[in-house]
Write a protein that holds these residues in place. Sequence first.
Motif, PDB file in Angstrom:
ATOM      1  N   GLU A 106       0.933  -1.178   0.135  1.00  0.00           N
ATOM      2  CA  GLU A 106       0.203   0.007   0.054  1.00  0.00           C
ATOM      3  C   GLU A 106       0.907   1.316  -0.072  1.00  0.00           C
ATOM      4  N   GLU A 107       2.080   1.196   0.696  1.00  0.00           N
ATOM      5  CA  GLU A 107       2.888   2.355   0.716  1.00  0.00           C
ATOM      6  C   GLU A 107       3.477   2.517  -0.617  1.00  0.00           C
ATOM      7  N   ALA A 108       3.822   1.592  -1.398  1.00  0.00           N
ATOM      8  CA  ALA A 108       4.407   1.672  -2.731  1.00  0.00           C
ATOM      9  C   ALA A 108       3.293   2.412  -3.687  1.00  0.00           C
ATOM     10  N   ILE A 109       2.262   1.827  -3.543  1.00  0.00           N
ATOM     11  CA  ILE A 109       0.917   2.532  -4.384  1.00  0.00           C
ATOM     12  C   ILE A 109       0.866   4.055  -3.920  1.00  0.00           C
ATOM     13  N   ARG A 110       0.793   4.498  -2.657  1.00  0.00           N
ATOM     14  CA  ARG A 110       0.459   5.710  -2.385  1.00  0.00           C
ATOM     15  C   ARG A 110       1.697   6.723  -2.901  1.00  0.00           C
ATOM     16  N   ALA A 111       3.012   6.076  -2.741  1.00  0.00           N
ATOM     17  CA  ALA A 111       4.300   6.986  -3.113  1.00  0.00           C
ATOM     18  C   ALA A 111       4.000   7.154  -4.859  1.00  0.00           C
ATOM     19  N   LEU A 112       3.187   6.234  -5.622  1.00  0.00           N
ATOM     20  CA  LEU A 112       3.211   6.175  -6.892  1.00  0.00           C
ATOM     21  C   LEU A 112       2.302   7.505  -7.257  1.00  0.00           C
ATOM     22  N   LEU A 113       1.101   7.769  -6.678  1.00  0.00           N
ATOM     23  CA  LEU A 113       0.122   8.588  -6.965  1.00  0.00           C
ATOM     24  C   LEU A 113       0.440   9.967  -7.494  1.00  0.00           C
ATOM     25  N   THR A 160      -6.818   9.389  -5.818  1.00  0.00           N
ATOM     26  CA  THR A 160      -7.129   8.896  -4.327  1.00  0.00           C
ATOM     27  C   THR A 160      -7.199   7.557  -4.391  1.00  0.00           C
ATOM     28  N   LEU A 161      -6.433   6.794  -3.369  1.00  0.00           N
ATOM     29  CA  LEU A 161      -6.303   5.453  -2.961  1.00  0.00           C
ATOM     30  C   LEU A 161      -7.354   5.181  -2.127  1.00  0.00           C
ATOM     31  N   ILE A 162      -8.435   4.454  -2.378  1.00  0.00           N
ATOM     32  CA  ILE A 162      -9.689   4.177  -1.546  1.00  0.00           C
ATOM     33  C   ILE A 162      -9.219   3.067  -0.565  1.00  0.00           C
ATOM     34  N   ARG A 191       2.829  -1.391 -14.506  1.00  0.00           N
ATOM     35  CA  ARG A 191       4.506  -1.243 -15.096  1.00  0.00           C
ATOM     36  C   ARG A 191       5.341  -0.628 -14.116  1.00  0.00           C
ATOM     37  N   ASP A 192       4.794   0.619 -13.553  1.00  0.00           N
ATOM     38  CA  ASP A 192       5.708   1.195 -12.685  1.00  0.00           C
ATOM     39  C   ASP A 192       5.983   0.602 -11.278  1.00  0.00           C
TER      40      ASP A 192
END
Length: 310
Positions: A106-113, A160-162, A191-192
Amino acid sequence: MSKPRKPKGRPVSGWLILDKPVDFGSTEAVSKIKWLFDAQKAGHAGTLDPLASGMLPIALGDATKTVPYVMDGRKIYEFTVTWGEERTTDDLEGEATETSVNRPSEEAIRALLPNYTGVISQIPPQFSAIKIAGERAYDLAREGETVDIPSREVEIFRLTLIGCPDVNSARFEVECGKGTYVRSLARDFGRDLGCYGHISSLRRTFVAPFAEDMMVPLAELTALEAIEDKQERLAALDAFLIDTGEALSSLPHIAITEDQAHRLRMGNPILLRGRNAPVAEADAFATCFGKLVAIGEIGEGEFRPRRVFT
């Protein structure tokens, strides 16, 4: 010389904000609404894929003249990305082309946004309505061709990540501008993050200026087919229509007299007087007693009509 053919259907006008169900194409939805309302003309303001649900604004009659202004509006989508596979269509319909056992935190996803907020460069999906040498990309893709689709700039106002329901998926909400492909976001996220991904659910909840609570489920409309009296049935359907002018609420507005309305409907400009009269506007609309009369431009003390409404 033969007489011009009389258009089939009623000259009914207005917007219907349809809550399109899954597995129902946008063109199919427009045809169904046109038939239900016995309308002469109908069109939609922004395609939704068959696997997507939600807001599909459909214009009837004179409202079709306002479609470009809705097409340009902001849109909000809720969507789920499933990790581990990239697919030919970037959604559930396609075949897997890449796979991975990796799953993002989840941390990696939030950092990507933040990388996907603002004006970004995006390549539309192979299965899209983009024209390549005069042909739709999805037609070429269905014939087995891989086409080189150039990237283009789109604007993401909010992303936003829900939440992450499980390790294999994540849910998002995006507010974006015209031309944004949410399927491309899912593909590029995967991909990222080094895990690949595709859209597994997609719902549009907003198309400016129409609010979510304006949506009407298709089943609610088709249920009215049970009304045997045609006039009673059409009256019940017409109650769901929104005034054509609602599509233009973001544009400058001028209120005019009946005499001025007559001049505009004849295609003539009108003079704008008064201290508070707009000076210059590329797009504006005029109403008479609350009814839409014309869309046009303002300049040199005049309102010049481009599209008029009966």
